[in-house]
Design a protein around this motif. Structure first.
Motif, PDB file in Angstrom:
ATOM      1  N   ARG A  25       2.518  -5.125  -8.342  1.00 60.05           N
ATOM      2  CA  ARG A  25       1.188  -4.562  -8.134  1.00 60.05           C
ATOM      3  C   ARG A  25       0.494  -4.371  -9.478  1.00 60.05           C
ATOM      4  O   ARG A  25      -0.680  -4.646  -9.652  1.00 60.05           O
ATOM      5  CB  ARG A  25       1.346  -3.225  -7.418  1.00 60.05           C
ATOM      6  N   TRP A  63     -11.097   6.553   1.467  1.00 64.08           N
ATOM      7  CA  TRP A  63     -10.356   6.555   0.216  1.00 64.08           C
ATOM      8  C   TRP A  63     -11.236   6.678  -1.019  1.00 64.08           C
ATOM      9  O   TRP A  63     -10.938   7.459  -1.935  1.00 64.08           O
ATOM     10  CB  TRP A  63      -9.452   5.325   0.105  1.00 64.08           C
ATOM     11  N   ASP A  99      -7.697   7.079   6.196  1.00 64.38           N
ATOM     12  CA  ASP A  99      -6.917   6.195   5.321  1.00 64.38           C
ATOM     13  C   ASP A  99      -5.611   6.957   5.048  1.00 64.38           C
ATOM     14  O   ASP A  99      -5.183   7.755   5.898  1.00 64.38           O
ATOM     15  CB  ASP A  99      -7.745   5.942   4.037  1.00 64.38           C
ATOM     16  N   TYR A 140      -4.601   3.513   9.303  1.00 62.94           N
ATOM     17  CA  TYR A 140      -4.009   2.999   8.065  1.00 62.94           C
ATOM     18  C   TYR A 140      -2.490   3.069   8.142  1.00 62.94           C
ATOM     19  O   TYR A 140      -1.938   4.037   8.661  1.00 62.94           O
ATOM     20  CB  TYR A 140      -4.502   3.864   6.897  1.00 62.94           C
ATOM     21  N   CYS A 148       1.577   4.334  -0.273  1.00 62.84           N
ATOM     22  CA  CYS A 148       1.484   4.353  -1.738  1.00 62.84           C
ATOM     23  C   CYS A 148       1.845   5.714  -2.329  1.00 62.84           C
ATOM     24  O   CYS A 148       2.506   5.810  -3.348  1.00 62.84           O
ATOM     25  CB  CYS A 148       0.092   3.922  -2.182  1.00 62.84           C
ATOM     26  N   LYS A 175      -5.635  -1.037   8.666  1.00 64.64           N
ATOM     27  CA  LYS A 175      -5.500  -1.466   7.259  1.00 64.64           C
ATOM     28  C   LYS A 175      -4.030  -1.325   6.899  1.00 64.64           C
ATOM     29  O   LYS A 175      -3.438  -0.265   7.107  1.00 64.64           O
ATOM     30  CB  LYS A 175      -6.376  -0.555   6.402  1.00 64.64           C
ATOM     31  N   ASP A 177      -1.375  -1.578   3.945  1.00 67.49           N
ATOM     32  CA  ASP A 177      -1.204  -1.564   2.494  1.00 67.49           C
ATOM     33  C   ASP A 177       0.091  -2.280   2.101  1.00 67.49           C
ATOM     34  O   ASP A 177       0.928  -2.603   2.960  1.00 67.49           O
ATOM     35  CB  ASP A 177      -1.167  -0.090   2.042  1.00 67.49           C
ATOM     36  N   CYS A 209      -3.901  -5.514   2.861  1.00 64.55           N
ATOM     37  CA  CYS A 209      -4.307  -4.807   1.642  1.00 64.55           C
ATOM     38  C   CYS A 209      -3.259  -4.995   0.552  1.00 64.55           C
ATOM     39  O   CYS A 209      -2.549  -4.059   0.203  1.00 64.55           O
ATOM     40  CB  CYS A 209      -4.528  -3.332   1.983  1.00 64.55           C
ATOM     41  N   TRP A 211      -4.110  -6.297  -2.427  1.00 66.42           N
ATOM     42  CA  TRP A 211      -4.897  -6.308  -3.676  1.00 66.42           C
ATOM     43  C   TRP A 211      -4.898  -7.684  -4.348  1.00 66.42           C
ATOM     44  O   TRP A 211      -4.997  -7.808  -5.560  1.00 66.42           O
ATOM     45  CB  TRP A 211      -4.382  -5.252  -4.659  1.00 66.42           C
ATOM     46  N   ASP A 232      -7.866  -1.657  -6.481  1.00 67.10           N
ATOM     47  CA  ASP A 232      -8.780  -0.616  -6.000  1.00 67.10           C
ATOM     48  C   ASP A 232     -10.047  -0.593  -6.869  1.00 67.10           C
ATOM     49  O   ASP A 232      -9.977  -0.659  -8.093  1.00 67.10           O
ATOM     50  CB  ASP A 232      -8.100   0.757  -6.038  1.00 67.10           C
ATOM     51  N   MET A 268     -13.684  -1.446  -0.598  1.00 67.91           N
ATOM     52  CA  MET A 268     -14.731  -0.639   0.027  1.00 67.91           C
ATOM     53  C   MET A 268     -15.900  -0.455  -0.935  1.00 67.91           C
ATOM     54  O   MET A 268     -15.751  -0.600  -2.150  1.00 67.91           O
ATOM     55  CB  MET A 268     -14.148   0.718   0.406  1.00 67.91           C
TER      56      MET A 268
END
Ligand code: GLA
Length: 534
Positions: A25, A63, A99, A140, A148, A175, A177, A209, A211, A232, A268
């Motif tokens: 990440r 978020w 979220d 979420y 996370c 969503k 993650d 999600c 990233w 993010d 977002m």
């Protein structure tokens, strides 16, 4: 007793054999703008036939402004109410919900259960509230062992039971993650989650999600509807303009991978958040509209300035984003701090165009028609989507003046007519009926769907295979259509009955399919009911 009926076919997710590179990440956050990967789509056709998200999803997620705290039922209900009272709902924003914010736990038996201290009505109760307001419910989770923050359970090794639970909570959007996924194959993991969602029987918008990790734009159209392309966009609470512009630049390069039902998601929105000016808010929103990015607001809807409301509810800009062709616009040229964004033909043959000034001084630029895909000899009308002025007919091109950090957002057409594509708003997505007594009854409940676009739609077509106790008829009254749901209780046993109704339509000018419309019908039968006498 519980009976669930799903109206309309839903295909199984295609299993993918594509092997993806999954950098850490941290690495992906640093390197994201450099690893846009292949220049053309690898898996161009997605396997989904749920008809969902054929235009970019619109809604709100907590978020960006709140982070984890405070996230609770009171806050989400207040946001839902603000979504309605501010006019955002009427502008098409629909998906809303918590979220990451400790909304559920995993019980010793493996099942997820609501954190009732934070969500006293239960996650299902909150979902019903959202649906009754004519909005769609977003939840979420995480594909790994923990979310996370590590404070909530992830869905790894519980995918099928968790997706059943999400279906029971009546989620319409999830969503998912990518934290705490060490050793997991990203394609296999998200494919399993997609399979689990399908097995749970509730059509759901699947928002990946990671990233940008694992190059989701190459493969995720087969298992989801949108995927994050970037890290993010800000730390919770404060917009970060420079960072957001880096995200826009990385996402812009992936234009070829987006289309109806499968979108690049550069995160977002930061419009209306502390840390940026009104013109930056407007420019950001314009970029997200032109990139066909999901319009998921991230500001506090309870305390918006007039300028923010005006930005977020500009239907002419939203019309660019919600165009049924679903083409992601991109940069045509950059000249110092000025860039021209186009490559977004719209449903009526017009073109969306954006001139963005990232410099410190006002700029004046000439745009020649061929630069935006228009014949040099054409006489065009130019609609400015922020000043609401039309000029023309102009031949050759147009000259625009743009203030620092601002945009000129235009629509260029051969006709002096700028129709809006469909923007769908519902008065409710939940019909709840209750029968009493043992004599057969006929009960009805209606929902009304309104098109805020300018072209009148044909009547919505309701999916085949309704359960025997339910019939649905659609009546049209201009831009609004009413779905009358009639329930016949004859012969039903005491119990709870549930159906998800699907309806489909086409955008009349382009002939493109519109996102399928789904709503829930609940029926409570309080006593066994006699069969109809002959
Ligand atoms: C990741 C996501 C964010 C948010 C947080 C929650 O960072 O990218 O959008 O969901 O997790 O912890």
């Amino acid at each position: 007793m519980k009976k669930i009926w799903l109206i309309g076919a839903v295909a199984l997710c295609g299993l993918l054999s594509y092997t993806a590179f999954a950098p850490s990440r941290e690495l992906s956050m640093r390197a994201r703008s450099h690893f846009s990967g292949a220049q053309s789509p690898v898996s161009a056709v997605h396997a989904l036939d749920d008809g969902l998200a054929l235009t970019p999803p619109m809604g709100w997620y907590p978020w960006n402004i709140f982070g984890e705290e405070p996230q609770n039922e009171k806050l989400i209900r207040e946001i839902v109410d603000a979504l309605v009272s501010s006019g955002l709902k009427e502008a098409g924003y629909a998906y809303v919900g918590p979220d990451e914010g400790i909304c559920f736990y995993r019980q010793p038996d493996g099942r997820l259960t609501t954190n009732l201290e934070r969500y006293p009505s239960g996650l299902r109760g909150l979902g019903d509230y959202v649906h009754k307001k004519g909005l769609k419910y977003a939840l979420y989770t995480d594909a790994g062992t923990r979310t996370c923050s590590t404070e909530m359970p992830g869905t790894k090794d519980h995918e099928f039971e968790d997706m059943l639970q999400f279906a029971d909570w009546r989620a319409d959007y999830i969503k998912i993650d990518w934290c705490n996924t060490e050793g997991q194959d990203i394609v296999k993991t998200y494919t399993t989650i997609c399979d689990a969602q399908r097995a749970a029987g509730r059509p759901v918008v699947h928002s990946l999600c990671s990233w940008g990790e694992g190059y989701p734009w190459r493969w995720a159209s087969a298992v989801g509807h949108l995927w994050r392309t970037t890290a993010d966009i800000c730390a919770p609470g404060q917009a970060d303009w420079a960072r957001a512009m880096r995200m826009a630049s990385a996402n812009e390069k992936l234009a070829a991978f987006a289309g109806p039902g499968h979108w690049n998601d550069p995160d977002m929105m930061i419009s209306g958040m502390p840390g940026i000016s009104d013109s930056q808010s407007r420019s950001f929103f314009s970029l997200w509209c032109l990139m066909a990015a999901p319009l998921i607001a991230g500001n506090d809807l309870r305390s918006m300035s007039e300028a923010t409301i005006k930005t977020l509810t500009n239907l002419e800009a939203i019309g660019i984003n919600q165009d049924p062709m679903g083409i992601q616009g991109k940069i045509v040229w950059t000249d110092g701090t000025i860039s021209l964004w186009a490559g977004k033909p719209l449903f009526d043959g017009s073109q969306a165009v954006l001139v963005f000034n990232q410099g410190r001084h006002p700029a004046q630029k000439q745009i020649a028609w061929p630069e935006i895909g228009v014949d040099a000899a054409a006489a065009c009308y130019v609609r400015n989507l922020w000043t609401y002025e039309t000029t023309g007919p102009l031949t050759g091109g147009v000259t625009v003046s743009v203030a620092p950090d601002d945009v000129a957002m235009l629509r260029v057409s051969m006709k002096n007519d700028f129709p809006l594509p469909p923007i769908i708003v519902a008065d409710s997505y939940l019909v709840s009926l209750r029968s009493t007594g043992s004599a057969p009854q006929k009960l009805t409940g209606a929902i009304t769907i309104t098109n805020k676009g300018s072209v009148e739609l044909s009547p919505w077509r309701v999916g085949e295979g309704l359960p025997a106790w339910l019939s649905v008829s659609v009546t049209k009254n201009g831009r609004s259509q009413t779905f009358t749901n009639t329930v016949s209780t004859a012969g039903l046993k005491k119990g709870l009955y549930h159906a998800v109704v699907r309806a489909d339509n086409k955008e009349p000018v382009s002939g493109k399919p519109m996102s399928a419309l789904y709503y829930d019908v609940d029926l409570e039968v309080t006593r066994d009911v006699k069969a109809k006498s002959r």
